[in-house]
Design a protein around this motif. Structure first.
Motif, PDB file in Angstrom:
ATOM      1  N   PRO A   1      -1.619  -8.562  -8.744  1.00 45.39           N
ATOM      2  CA  PRO A   1      -2.155  -9.553  -7.945  1.00 45.39           C
ATOM      3  C   PRO A   1      -1.906 -10.546  -6.749  1.00 45.39           C
ATOM      4  CG  PRO A   1      -1.746 -10.646 -10.086  1.00 45.39           C
ATOM      5  CD  PRO A   1      -1.209  -9.233 -10.114  1.00 45.39           C
TER       6      PRO A   1
ATOM      7  N   THR B   1      -9.312 -10.642  -4.839  1.00 43.30           N
ATOM      8  CA  THR B   1     -10.637 -10.526  -5.197  1.00 43.30           C
ATOM      9  C   THR B   1     -11.314 -11.350  -3.692  1.00 43.30           C
ATOM     10  OG1 THR B   1     -10.370 -10.499  -7.289  1.00 43.30           O
ATOM     11  CG2 THR B   1     -12.670 -11.146  -6.424  1.00 43.30           C
TER      12      THR B   1
ATOM     13  N   ILE C   1      -5.289  -4.887 -13.772  1.00 49.80           N
ATOM     14  CA  ILE C   1      -4.388  -6.192 -13.749  1.00 49.80           C
ATOM     15  C   ILE C   1      -3.760  -6.427 -14.980  1.00 49.80           C
ATOM     16  CG2 ILE C   1      -4.177  -8.582 -13.107  1.00 49.80           C
ATOM     17  CD1 ILE C   1      -6.452  -8.214 -11.004  1.00 49.80           C
TER      18      ILE C   1
END
Length: 299
Positions: free
Chosen positions: A221, A226, A214
């Motif tokens: 992102p 996540t 990232i």
């Protein structure tokens, strides 16, 4: 970078599993209890092999200076090749993942002696991360049911064992029961790219590698999210053949445990290396039966 030095020519050695029964690199196996003329140092094929070699040129130069022997960096084609090469005595030092170390230790007389410390003063641990495509509809591990999951190498800890255990323990999802589909794509970076490119709905990999991707702009992102981070586990161990002379093994330990050269530490994104023992990896051994992994018979 703490200082500059002329870097030696690097030999990139790619070892197919079928070739590990022969030679590994150009040097022959050292006699029992002797210091090898060339120290063969294996690095995990977690990312592109040529990049791994290039990034670790400072490590090669540092070890040659500290140990007084020629050093050859080796990147095998996969984890199994590295395990077999270590078992056949074709490598003197190996940087294993926790699971691949446990598997190698079943077949080899090797000693773990140091693990990466990400932050000075903290335990030498790291985490795995479970990720998903932003448009996959996956917000929790329970949402992975019916989806396609990308893993790295079958012998990878943070890109297979740990995230798969997370699905089993936290979401009661098992690939053996048909709860989701899986595919092995080899390296950690390949997992993140497979998710970003829509070739898999989700995946698991090393959290430090994911964060670096990232930071480097390789992973967007906005396209990858996540889902959950794992508990901490002892970090990748450096190992060496137990048959090396004791005095030389002490020099190897000292070279890593006293390492402060930023040019060497930078590719590892490490503050340094801390001592570890075989018992530190019992937590990984305990995960293996959960996933039906037979440590002694792993291929």
């Amino acid at each position: 970078m703490s200082h500059q030095r002329r870097l030696p020519t690097v030999t990139l050695t790619l070892i197919a599993l079928t070739l590990t029964l022969g030679s590994c690199g150009s040097s022959s196996k050292a006699a029992e209890g002797e210091v090898p003329e060339t120290l063969r140092v294996a690095l995990l094929p977690d990312e592109n092999a040529s990049a791994v070699i290039k990034n670790n040129e400072p490590l090669q130069a540092y070890l040659e200076d500290e140990l007084g022997v020629k050093v050859e960096l080796v990147v095998t084609t996969d984890y199994s090749s590295m395990i077999e090469a270590m078992a056949r005595g074709r490598l003197e030092l190996g940087y294993f993942g926790p699971l691949s170390y446990v598997l190698a230790q079943e077949k080899s007389d090797i000693e773990p002696f140091a693990a990466l410390q990400e932050v000075a003063g903290e335990e030498p641990t790291y985490q795995s991360v479970f990720i998903a495509g932003a448009d996959s509809g996956i917000e929790s591990l329970a949402d992975v049911g019916g989806k396609t999951v990308a893993w790295g190498d079958p012998a990878s800890t943070s890109s297979h064992l740990i995230p798969k255990a997370m699905l089993a323990e936290d979401a009661d999802l098992s690939v053996d029961d048909g709860d989701y589909e899986e595919q092995h794509v080899g390296a950690h970076d390949a997992v993140a790219l497979a998710v970003q490119n829509g070739n898999a709905d989700a995946g698991g990999l090393s959290l430090p590698i994911y964060e670096r991707m990232i930071e480097d702009g390789i992973i967007d992102p906005n396209k990858v999210v996540t889902v959950q981070e794992s508990d901490p586990y002892y970090n990748y161990p450096w190992t060496m053949q137990a048959s090396l002379p004791d005095e030389f093994k002490e020099k190897v330990r000292a070279a890593f445990l006293e390492l402060e050269d930023e040019s060497v530490l930078e590719p590892f994104e490490a503050a340094g290396f801390e001592p570890v023992t075989d018992a530190d990896y019992d937590a990984v051994r305990e995960l293996a039966p959960l996933l039906g992994v037979d440590l002694a018979d792993f291929q």
